[in-house]
Design a protein around this motif. Structure first.
Motif, PDB file in Angstrom:
ATOM      1  N   ASP A  19       0.838  -1.202   0.000  1.00 21.31           N
ATOM      2  CA  ASP A  19       0.000   0.000   0.000  1.00 21.31           C
ATOM      3  C   ASP A  19       0.876   1.257   0.000  1.00 21.31           C
ATOM      4  O   ASP A  19       0.553   2.253  -0.644  1.00 21.31           O
TER       5      ASP A  19
ATOM      6  N   HIS B 289      -7.034  -1.222   9.336  1.00 20.97           N
ATOM      7  CA  HIS B 289      -6.284  -0.721   8.177  1.00 20.97           C
ATOM      8  C   HIS B 289      -6.860   0.653   7.874  1.00 20.97           C
ATOM      9  O   HIS B 289      -7.988   0.772   7.402  1.00 20.97           O
TER      10      HIS B 289
ATOM     11  N   HIS C  39      -6.618   4.900   6.640  1.00 21.41           N
ATOM     12  CA  HIS C  39      -6.004   5.927   5.783  1.00 21.41           C
ATOM     13  C   HIS C  39      -6.197   7.298   6.404  1.00 21.41           C
ATOM     14  O   HIS C  39      -7.118   7.529   7.180  1.00 21.41           O
TER      15      HIS C  39
ATOM     16  N   ASN D  97      -1.254   5.900   4.624  1.00 24.29           N
ATOM     17  CA  ASN D  97      -1.787   4.912   5.574  1.00 24.29           C
ATOM     18  C   ASN D  97      -1.451   5.354   6.993  1.00 24.29           C
ATOM     19  O   ASN D  97      -0.715   6.322   7.193  1.00 24.29           O
TER      20      ASN D  97
END
Ligand code: MN
Length: 533
Positions: free
Chosen positions: A14, A210, A212, A246
């Motif tokens: 990512d 996870h 952002h 991230n």
């Protein structure tokens, strides 16, 4: 006993999806080895079906990093899963990470074709079935299978729970609930984890966050998930990643280390290696972190304001919640001298460079320090030595000053440069010339001829510090001479001007250092030899 929160690093997958952050195979292997040594639990090495480079990266990382679990990403379709399985053949601990979107907005946009169903309800059934089949196929290859419900943060929670329950039944061992778009607020994201944990109480099924950083909440959301039962956090070095990035590995890890008691958890990360890993990632991607970046920024432990310096010098805990050495930062680099510094910071540094304060007129030195700090952004040890050795403010003027330069670049010809430099001690101005492979090297060889100081150029780097065609370039030139190093920095819209100024800045520091050393030799062994010889 504290629970362990697994750190799942996705810098190589990512993180690399950040526009412009691509890394070579060698850079990925180097980073993977660093992350392995640092104690990362799971390393996501790539998305094998997406390109031959991605496929080879997963193979190479699986070969190079033997301790962590190596994850490969795959959409919930056969071709992806087969590529991931093939790429992971050499891994010691392989994990298939398969994903499919579950939010209505993704379902409608990405699965618009009639074969996925015509109504939303039909599409939801198709997606659930695809997720289950993907997990089953992955499970036939490895017992370590992670499932991600893409855009879980905007998915109807009831449907999300149906999908997650079905994939657990099919053999998924880690459930990732990503906030793919960085939309969730911490209390919402935490509530989602609490709901899923209540539905799947078996803690052998690990819940994973996870996040952002679109709203600057990636770390906060990751921590809210941990508080609600997540035991894996997906993150990247320096917060690299799509769009705003991230969750940043160093922030999540240090929040859990510093405030572990608030969560009752720990991680396996050796935090003292965070700085090295961050630097390696900056180098590999060409993305420098901002000076004020938490944990790994150059200023993350630096104090310039006088009142802060005074406190820090008495007890670091006054203004610091972590010690710089805990994350691999240099504790002595923390006190910065600039126009906001006070007497305590200045005098402490003067003592560090060997000055005997009792023999000095401190008021006079502080006054001259303030005058100089107004002209320079930051003061280094060489500047302070000048303050000590002279009473005239003129003495801190650099030895060499650039008055004019010209660079000629022409197809088929070696670039040529000439420079005009004023030399303070002699009071003379001279013009010298040089050639080189490129315009900067021609310029530097002309400046070498002007200053005539033996040294070597250790490194040269240039980066843009603003955007657009008239962007300001910042040049850093590092030179070395017999074990001592001098770093010159300059900014200008003309990068050749910045290059010349940065180099001359470094040369001036070397010259000042050399004068200091000569002074010391004269007062010490120089006197002895002049009597003895
Ligand atoms: Mn992501």
């Amino acid at each position: 006993m504290n629970d362990i929160v697994r750190i799942f690093d996705t810098t190589l997958r990512d993180g690399e999806q950040a526009p412009g952050a691509s890394m070579t195979l060698a850079e990925k292997v180097m980073l993977a080895q660093l992350l392995d040594r640092m104690g990362v639990d799971i390393l996501e090495a790539g998305f094998p079906v997406s390109s031959p480079h991605q496929f080879e990266s997963v193979q190479a990382v699986a070969e190079a990093a033997r301790r962590p679990v190596i994850a490969a990403l795959a959409r919930a379709v056969k071709v992806d899963l087969q590529a991931a399985i093939d790429a992971l053949q050499g891994a010691q601990y392989p994990r298939i990470h398969t994903f499919i979107a579950t939010s209505d907005i993704h379902l409608t946009a990405k699965f618009g074709e009639a074969k996925y169903g015509t109504t939303l309800a039909e599409k939801r059934r198709t997606i659930l079935k695809m997720a289950v089949e993907a997990v089953q196929m992955a499970r036939a290859f490895t017992s370590d299978v992670e499932f991600s419900a893409e855009d879980a943060g905007r998915t109807d929670p009831g449907y999300l729970c149906d999908v997650l329950a079905a994939v657990v039944e099919a053999g998924a061992t880690t459930l990732n609930i990503p906030d793919t778009t960085g939309y969730c607020l911490p209390h919402e994201y935490g509530a989602l984890f609490a709901r899923v944990r209540a539905m799947i109480p078996d803690t052998r099924v690990v819940l994973s966050a996870h996040c952002h950083d679109d709203l600057g909440l990636a770390t906060a959301n990751s921590l809210a998930a941990v508080a609600a039962g997540a035991r894996q956090v997906e993150c990247t070095l320096n917060g690299l990643g799509e769009r705003a990035g991230n969750a940043s590995l160093e922030e999540v890890v240090m929040a859990l280390h510093t405030r572990g008691e608030a969560f009752g958890v720990a991680t396996n990360i050796v935090a003292a290696q965070l700085m090295d890993a961050s630097r390696a990632a900056q180098q590999a991607t060409g993305f420098p972190v901002a000076p004020n970046k938490a944990i790994v920024g150059r200023n993350a432990f630096a104090h310039e304001a006088g009142i802060h310096q005074h406190g820090i010098l008495k007890n670091r805990a006054t203004y610091e919640i972590m010690r710089p050495q805990d994350v691999g930062q240099d504790p002595d680099a923390g006190i910065r001298l600039g126009r906001h510094s006070g007497r305590a910071g200045l005098f402490s540094r003067l003592e560090k460079i060997g000055a005997t304060l009792t023999s000095l007129n401190l008021d006079d030195i502080y006054e001259r320090f303030v005058l100089l700090a107004d002209r320079k952004k930051e003061l280094y040890d060489t500047d302070l030595r000048h303050l000590l050795s002279s009473s005239s403010p003129d003495a801190v003027m650099p030895a060499y000053q650039l008055q004019h330069f010209r660079v000629l670049v022409e197809t088929g010809q070696d670039p040529k440069a000439d420079v005009t430099v004023f030399e303070k001690h002699e009071g003379t101005t001279s013009t010298t010339t040089g050639t080189g492979d490129g315009p900067v090297s021609a310029l530097y060889s002309a400046l070498d001829a002007a200053t005539g100081q033996p040294h070597e150029l250790v490194s040269y780097s240039i980066r843009s510090v603003s955007e657009g065609a008239d962007a300001v370039g910042e040049v850093t030139a590092l030179i070395g001479h017999s074990g001592a190093f001098f770093r010159g920095v300059a900014r200008h819209t003309d990068v050749l001007q910045a290059s010349a100024e940065a180099y001359l800045d470094a040369l001036n520091q070397l010259e000042a250092y050399r004068n200091d050393r000569n002074g010391v030799r004269f007062a010490g062994e120089g006197i002895m030899s002049s009597f003895g010889g």
